[in-house]
Scaffold this motif. Structure first.
Motif, PDB file in Angstrom:
ATOM      1  N   VAL A   1      44.939  39.223  43.242  1.00 42.00           N
ATOM      2  CA  VAL A   1      43.819  38.718  44.039  1.00 42.00           C
ATOM      3  C   VAL A   1      43.666  39.533  45.315  1.00 42.00           C
ATOM      4  O   VAL A   1      42.547  39.872  45.718  1.00 42.00           O
ATOM      5  N   ARG A   2      44.780  39.911  45.950  1.00 44.71           N
ATOM      6  CA  ARG A   2      44.695  40.761  47.145  1.00 44.71           C
ATOM      7  C   ARG A   2      44.032  42.097  46.808  1.00 44.71           C
ATOM      8  O   ARG A   2      43.187  42.601  47.556  1.00 44.71           O
ATOM      9  N   LEU A   3      44.413  42.688  45.683  1.00 44.53           N
ATOM     10  CA  LEU A   3      43.809  43.941  45.246  1.00 44.53           C
ATOM     11  C   LEU A   3      42.315  43.757  44.997  1.00 44.53           C
ATOM     12  O   LEU A   3      41.492  44.591  45.403  1.00 44.53           O
ATOM     13  N   TRP A   4      41.952  42.672  44.348  1.00 46.23           N
ATOM     14  CA  TRP A   4      40.548  42.361  44.081  1.00 46.23           C
ATOM     15  C   TRP A   4      39.778  42.204  45.387  1.00 46.23           C
ATOM     16  O   TRP A   4      38.669  42.736  45.531  1.00 46.23           O
ATOM     17  N   GLN A   5      40.369  41.508  46.369  1.00 49.31           N
ATOM     18  CA  GLN A   5      39.708  41.333  47.656  1.00 49.31           C
ATOM     19  C   GLN A   5      39.511  42.681  48.360  1.00 49.31           C
ATOM     20  O   GLN A   5      38.449  42.951  48.918  1.00 49.31           O
TER      21      GLN A   5
ATOM     22  N   LEU B   1      35.945  44.570  49.356  1.00 47.86           N
ATOM     23  CA  LEU B   1      35.652  45.031  50.710  1.00 47.86           C
ATOM     24  C   LEU B   1      35.281  46.508  50.699  1.00 47.86           C
ATOM     25  O   LEU B   1      34.296  46.926  51.323  1.00 47.86           O
ATOM     26  N   GLU B   2      36.060  47.323  49.976  1.00 52.38           N
ATOM     27  CA  GLU B   2      35.764  48.758  49.886  1.00 52.38           C
ATOM     28  C   GLU B   2      34.407  48.998  49.224  1.00 52.38           C
ATOM     29  O   GLU B   2      33.647  49.864  49.664  1.00 52.38           O
ATOM     30  N   ASP B   3      34.105  48.233  48.183  1.00 53.01           N
ATOM     31  CA  ASP B   3      32.798  48.364  47.521  1.00 53.01           C
ATOM     32  C   ASP B   3      31.668  48.026  48.493  1.00 53.01           C
ATOM     33  O   ASP B   3      30.646  48.718  48.538  1.00 53.01           O
TER      34      ASP B   3
END
Length: 95
Positions: free
Chosen positions: A39-43, A47-49
């Motif tokens: 989930v942290r990676l997804w968040q 944000l980067e997107d």
């Protein structure tokens, strides 16, 4: 640490196997840690997107607001041919 809430999720057998193998290999202490990391990676990816999209929108806005005259089709073609020729030269030098 903030109060945690327990949830239930459904995963494919392959995904669940990968999560369990990661825990068994000692990469994570629990399946919960694997999922929190996911989930942290997804968040972070979201944000980067969003930042990339904001940058693209800003470039488009600057382009639309640019007071310089637009290029003609012929000017664009000539510019593209120049760039292509340079790329070919660079590739030939590297080969």
């Amino acid at each position: 640490m903030a109060t945690a809430e327990k949830i239930s999720i459904t995963m494919t057998p392959d995904m669940l196997r990968a999560v369990r193998e990661s825990v068994e290999a000692g990469e994570y202490a629990s399946t919960s840690e694997v999922l929190r990391d996911a989930v942290r990676l997804w968040q972070r990816q979201r944000l980067e997107d969003a930042e990339r999209l904001d940058a693209i929108r800003a470039r488009i806005r600057r382009s639309l607001d640019d007071p310089r005259p637009s290029l003609s089709t012929e000017e664009v073609r000539q510019h593209m041919e120049t760039l292509f020729a340079k790329a070919q030269e660079d590739a030939a030098r590297r080969a």
